[in-house]
Design a protein around this motif. Structure first.
Motif, PDB file in Angstrom:
ATOM      1  N   GLU A 134       0.821  -1.221   0.000  1.00 38.35           N
ATOM      2  CA  GLU A 134       0.000   0.000   0.000  1.00 38.35           C
ATOM      3  C   GLU A 134       0.849   1.264   0.000  1.00 38.35           C
ATOM      4  O   GLU A 134       0.415   2.295  -0.495  1.00 38.35           O
ATOM      5  CB  GLU A 134      -0.937  -0.005   1.210  1.00 38.35           C
ATOM      6  CG  GLU A 134      -2.030  -1.039   1.094  1.00 38.35           C
ATOM      7  CD  GLU A 134      -2.959  -1.026   2.295  1.00 38.35           C
ATOM      8  OE1 GLU A 134      -2.845  -0.121   3.138  1.00 38.35           O
ATOM      9  OE2 GLU A 134      -3.791  -1.938   2.384  1.00 38.35           O
ATOM     10  N   ASP A 135       2.067   1.195   0.571  1.00 36.44           N
ATOM     11  CA  ASP A 135       2.925   2.383   0.599  1.00 36.44           C
ATOM     12  C   ASP A 135       3.690   2.588  -0.712  1.00 36.44           C
ATOM     13  O   ASP A 135       4.518   3.487  -0.812  1.00 36.44           O
ATOM     14  CB  ASP A 135       3.883   2.327   1.790  1.00 36.44           C
ATOM     15  CG  ASP A 135       4.869   1.154   1.720  1.00 36.44           C
ATOM     16  OD1 ASP A 135       4.919   0.445   0.688  1.00 36.44           O
ATOM     17  OD2 ASP A 135       5.596   0.941   2.708  1.00 36.44           O
ATOM     18  N   GLY A 136       3.420   1.766  -1.717  1.00 33.93           N
ATOM     19  CA  GLY A 136       4.034   1.924  -3.026  1.00 33.93           C
ATOM     20  C   GLY A 136       5.260   1.058  -3.265  1.00 33.93           C
ATOM     21  O   GLY A 136       5.712   0.924  -4.395  1.00 33.93           O
ATOM     22  N   ARG A 137       5.811   0.467  -2.198  1.00 30.83           N
ATOM     23  CA  ARG A 137       6.973  -0.399  -2.386  1.00 30.83           C
ATOM     24  C   ARG A 137       6.559  -1.675  -3.118  1.00 30.83           C
ATOM     25  O   ARG A 137       5.422  -2.116  -3.014  1.00 30.83           O
ATOM     26  CB  ARG A 137       7.594  -0.795  -1.043  1.00 30.83           C
ATOM     27  CG  ARG A 137       8.258   0.330  -0.324  1.00 30.83           C
ATOM     28  CD  ARG A 137       8.915  -0.146   0.953  1.00 30.83           C
ATOM     29  NE  ARG A 137       7.898  -0.633   1.894  1.00 30.83           N
ATOM     30  CZ  ARG A 137       8.145  -1.467   2.885  1.00 30.83           C
ATOM     31  NH1 ARG A 137       9.363  -1.908   3.106  1.00 30.83           N
ATOM     32  NH2 ARG A 137       7.174  -1.875   3.684  1.00 30.83           N
ATOM     33  N   ILE A 138       7.494  -2.236  -3.843  1.00 28.38           N
ATOM     34  CA  ILE A 138       7.288  -3.520  -4.505  1.00 28.38           C
ATOM     35  C   ILE A 138       8.311  -4.499  -3.948  1.00 28.38           C
ATOM     36  O   ILE A 138       9.526  -4.271  -4.060  1.00 28.38           O
ATOM     37  CB  ILE A 138       7.429  -3.409  -6.030  1.00 28.38           C
ATOM     38  CG1 ILE A 138       6.369  -2.463  -6.590  1.00 28.38           C
ATOM     39  CG2 ILE A 138       7.328  -4.788  -6.672  1.00 28.38           C
ATOM     40  CD1 ILE A 138       6.484  -2.218  -8.076  1.00 28.38           C
ATOM     41  N   LEU A 139       7.803  -5.559  -3.299  1.00 32.36           N
ATOM     42  CA  LEU A 139       8.679  -6.601  -2.771  1.00 32.36           C
ATOM     43  C   LEU A 139       8.887  -7.657  -3.845  1.00 32.36           C
ATOM     44  O   LEU A 139       7.932  -8.041  -4.530  1.00 32.36           O
ATOM     45  CB  LEU A 139       8.054  -7.269  -1.548  1.00 32.36           C
ATOM     46  CG  LEU A 139       7.795  -6.418  -0.325  1.00 32.36           C
ATOM     47  CD1 LEU A 139       7.108  -7.257   0.749  1.00 32.36           C
ATOM     48  CD2 LEU A 139       9.075  -5.826   0.210  1.00 32.36           C
ATOM     49  N   ARG A 140      10.106  -8.102  -3.967  1.00 31.51           N
ATOM     50  CA  ARG A 140      10.406  -9.225  -4.853  1.00 31.51           C
ATOM     51  C   ARG A 140      10.586 -10.451  -3.969  1.00 31.51           C
ATOM     52  O   ARG A 140      11.427 -10.439  -3.072  1.00 31.51           O
ATOM     53  CB  ARG A 140      11.661  -8.945  -5.677  1.00 31.51           C
ATOM     54  CG  ARG A 140      11.346  -7.957  -6.796  1.00 31.51           C
ATOM     55  CD  ARG A 140      12.486  -7.121  -7.136  1.00 31.51           C
ATOM     56  NE  ARG A 140      12.624  -6.101  -6.100  1.00 31.51           N
ATOM     57  CZ  ARG A 140      13.464  -5.089  -6.187  1.00 31.51           C
ATOM     58  NH1 ARG A 140      14.258  -4.986  -7.195  1.00 31.51           N
ATOM     59  NH2 ARG A 140      13.527  -4.186  -5.233  1.00 31.51           N
ATOM     60  N   LYS A 141       9.807 -11.481  -4.237  1.00 31.48           N
ATOM     61  CA  LYS A 141       9.848 -12.690  -3.412  1.00 31.48           C
ATOM     62  C   LYS A 141      10.915 -13.631  -3.956  1.00 31.48           C
ATOM     63  O   LYS A 141      10.854 -14.051  -5.110  1.00 31.48           O
ATOM     64  CB  LYS A 141       8.475 -13.368  -3.404  1.00 31.48           C
ATOM     65  CG  LYS A 141       8.361 -14.447  -2.384  1.00 31.48           C
ATOM     66  CD  LYS A 141       6.928 -14.920  -2.283  1.00 31.48           C
ATOM     67  CE  LYS A 141       6.847 -16.002  -1.215  1.00 31.48           C
ATOM     68  NZ  LYS A 141       5.528 -16.612  -1.202  1.00 31.48           N
ATOM     69  N   ILE A 142      11.882 -13.943  -3.102  1.00 32.10           N
ATOM     70  CA  ILE A 142      13.031 -14.748  -3.517  1.00 32.10           C
ATOM     71  C   ILE A 142      12.721 -16.233  -3.421  1.00 32.10           C
ATOM     72  O   ILE A 142      12.093 -16.686  -2.476  1.00 32.10           O
ATOM     73  CB  ILE A 142      14.257 -14.391  -2.640  1.00 32.10           C
ATOM     74  CG1 ILE A 142      14.711 -12.974  -2.969  1.00 32.10           C
ATOM     75  CG2 ILE A 142      15.383 -15.390  -2.832  1.00 32.10           C
ATOM     76  CD1 ILE A 142      15.892 -12.515  -2.164  1.00 32.10           C
ATOM     77  N   ASP A 143      13.207 -16.988  -4.409  1.00 27.21           N
ATOM     78  CA  ASP A 143      13.099 -18.441  -4.436  1.00 27.21           C
ATOM     79  C   ASP A 143      14.436 -19.005  -3.958  1.00 27.21           C
ATOM     80  O   ASP A 143      15.408 -19.038  -4.709  1.00 27.21           O
ATOM     81  CB  ASP A 143      12.792 -18.910  -5.854  1.00 27.21           C
ATOM     82  CG  ASP A 143      12.613 -20.404  -5.945  1.00 27.21           C
ATOM     83  OD1 ASP A 143      12.817 -21.104  -4.923  1.00 27.21           O
ATOM     84  OD2 ASP A 143      12.272 -20.879  -7.032  1.00 27.21           O
ATOM     85  N   LEU A 144      14.483 -19.450  -2.695  1.00 24.78           N
ATOM     86  CA  LEU A 144      15.756 -19.957  -2.154  1.00 24.78           C
ATOM     87  C   LEU A 144      16.238 -21.197  -2.894  1.00 24.78           C
ATOM     88  O   LEU A 144      17.442 -21.411  -3.009  1.00 24.78           O
ATOM     89  CB  LEU A 144      15.613 -20.276  -0.663  1.00 24.78           C
ATOM     90  CG  LEU A 144      15.604 -19.093   0.281  1.00 24.78           C
ATOM     91  CD1 LEU A 144      15.572 -19.571   1.730  1.00 24.78           C
ATOM     92  CD2 LEU A 144      16.790 -18.182   0.060  1.00 24.78           C
ATOM     93  N   ALA A 145      15.327 -22.005  -3.408  1.00 24.72           N
ATOM     94  CA  ALA A 145      15.743 -23.211  -4.130  1.00 24.72           C
ATOM     95  C   ALA A 145      16.603 -22.861  -5.341  1.00 24.72           C
ATOM     96  O   ALA A 145      17.545 -23.577  -5.675  1.00 24.72           O
ATOM     97  CB  ALA A 145      14.512 -24.012  -4.565  1.00 24.72           C
ATOM     98  N   GLN A 146      16.291 -21.752  -6.001  1.00 21.39           N
ATOM     99  CA  GLN A 146      17.071 -21.338  -7.169  1.00 21.39           C
ATOM    100  C   GLN A 146      18.298 -20.528  -6.774  1.00 21.39           C
ATOM    101  O   GLN A 146      19.314 -20.540  -7.468  1.00 21.39           O
ATOM    102  CB  GLN A 146      16.201 -20.499  -8.106  1.00 21.39           C
ATOM    103  CG  GLN A 146      15.050 -21.261  -8.705  1.00 21.39           C
ATOM    104  CD  GLN A 146      15.524 -22.435  -9.547  1.00 21.39           C
ATOM    105  OE1 GLN A 146      16.487 -22.332 -10.302  1.00 21.39           O
ATOM    106  NE2 GLN A 146      14.871 -23.571  -9.389  1.00 21.39           N
ATOM    107  N   LEU A 147      18.207 -19.827  -5.665  1.00 26.01           N
ATOM    108  CA  LEU A 147      19.277 -18.929  -5.234  1.00 26.01           C
ATOM    109  C   LEU A 147      20.483 -19.679  -4.676  1.00 26.01           C
ATOM    110  O   LEU A 147      21.622 -19.270  -4.872  1.00 26.01           O
ATOM    111  CB  LEU A 147      18.729 -17.971  -4.164  1.00 26.01           C
ATOM    112  CG  LEU A 147      19.631 -16.855  -3.740  1.00 26.01           C
ATOM    113  CD1 LEU A 147      19.625 -15.758  -4.782  1.00 26.01           C
ATOM    114  CD2 LEU A 147      19.189 -16.310  -2.402  1.00 26.01           C
ATOM    115  N   LEU A 148      20.202 -20.777  -3.992  1.00 23.00           N
ATOM    116  CA  LEU A 148      21.270 -21.511  -3.321  1.00 23.00           C
ATOM    117  C   LEU A 148      21.822 -22.594  -4.234  1.00 23.00           C
ATOM    118  O   LEU A 148      21.073 -23.226  -4.975  1.00 23.00           O
ATOM    119  CB  LEU A 148      20.741 -22.143  -2.034  1.00 23.00           C
ATOM    120  CG  LEU A 148      20.167 -21.151  -1.028  1.00 23.00           C
ATOM    121  CD1 LEU A 148      19.562 -21.889   0.148  1.00 23.00           C
ATOM    122  CD2 LEU A 148      21.242 -20.181  -0.558  1.00 23.00           C
TER     123      LEU A 148
END
Length: 156
Positions: A134-148
């Motif tokens: 609502e405050d205008g920020r956009i969160l990017r949801k991380i996929d740990l399976a791909q990151l690690l």
């Protein structure tokens, strides 16, 4: 206790929001075991550039991943202001170096939007969705399976 607050009800879940290089990201709270202040790591020879090293977590050796470097924002220079998010994924405990943890937020699953088609392949590989707050920020949801990196002996 984490399990009890990770899913409020059907279609809702909680996420831990954090900042990297002045950008907003999040992961499912069910993956987070604790959040610690930065402590120096022990460097591992020939480790990937995004691995800061290892720390001793109550007798266990835990790898610390520099999320900024892993996501292409450049290597972080950790200070006392940085945090290490201790997460468990696929039976492994890993530390995730972040600038700061900003919020724990309840998210309706239907508010998670797909990563735009125009995003690069690495971005789409590591990010599972976008959440507009609502405050205008956009969160990017991380996929740990791909990151690690895959665990030794795991099929790729």
């Amino acid at each position: 206790m984490l399990q009890s607050i990770s899913h409020n009800s059907a279609g809702k879940s909680d996420v831990v929001a954090f900042k990297l290089a002045e950008q907003d990201f999040c992961i499912d709270i069910g993956l987070v075991r604790e959040i610690r202040g930065w402590t120096p790591t022990t460097t591992l020879p020939h480790a990937p550039d995004y691995v800061k090293g290892v720390i001793n977590l109550r007798g266990s050796v835990v790898t610390v991943v520099d999320l900024s470097a892993r996501l292409g924002f450049g290597a972080a220079t950790p200070s006392q202001r940085h945090v290490v998010i201790i997460a468990m994924h696929s039976g492994r405990i890993v530390g995730l170096l972040a600038d700061l943890v900003s919020d724990i937020l309840p998210i309706n699953d239907d508010h998670i939007q797909a990563v735009p088609d125009i995003a690069s392949n690495p971005a789409r590989e590591f990010i599972t969705g976008m959440i507009t707050l609502e405050d205008g920020r956009i969160l990017r949801k991380i996929d740990l399976a791909q990151l690690l990196p895959a665990a030794p002996g795991a099929e790729i």
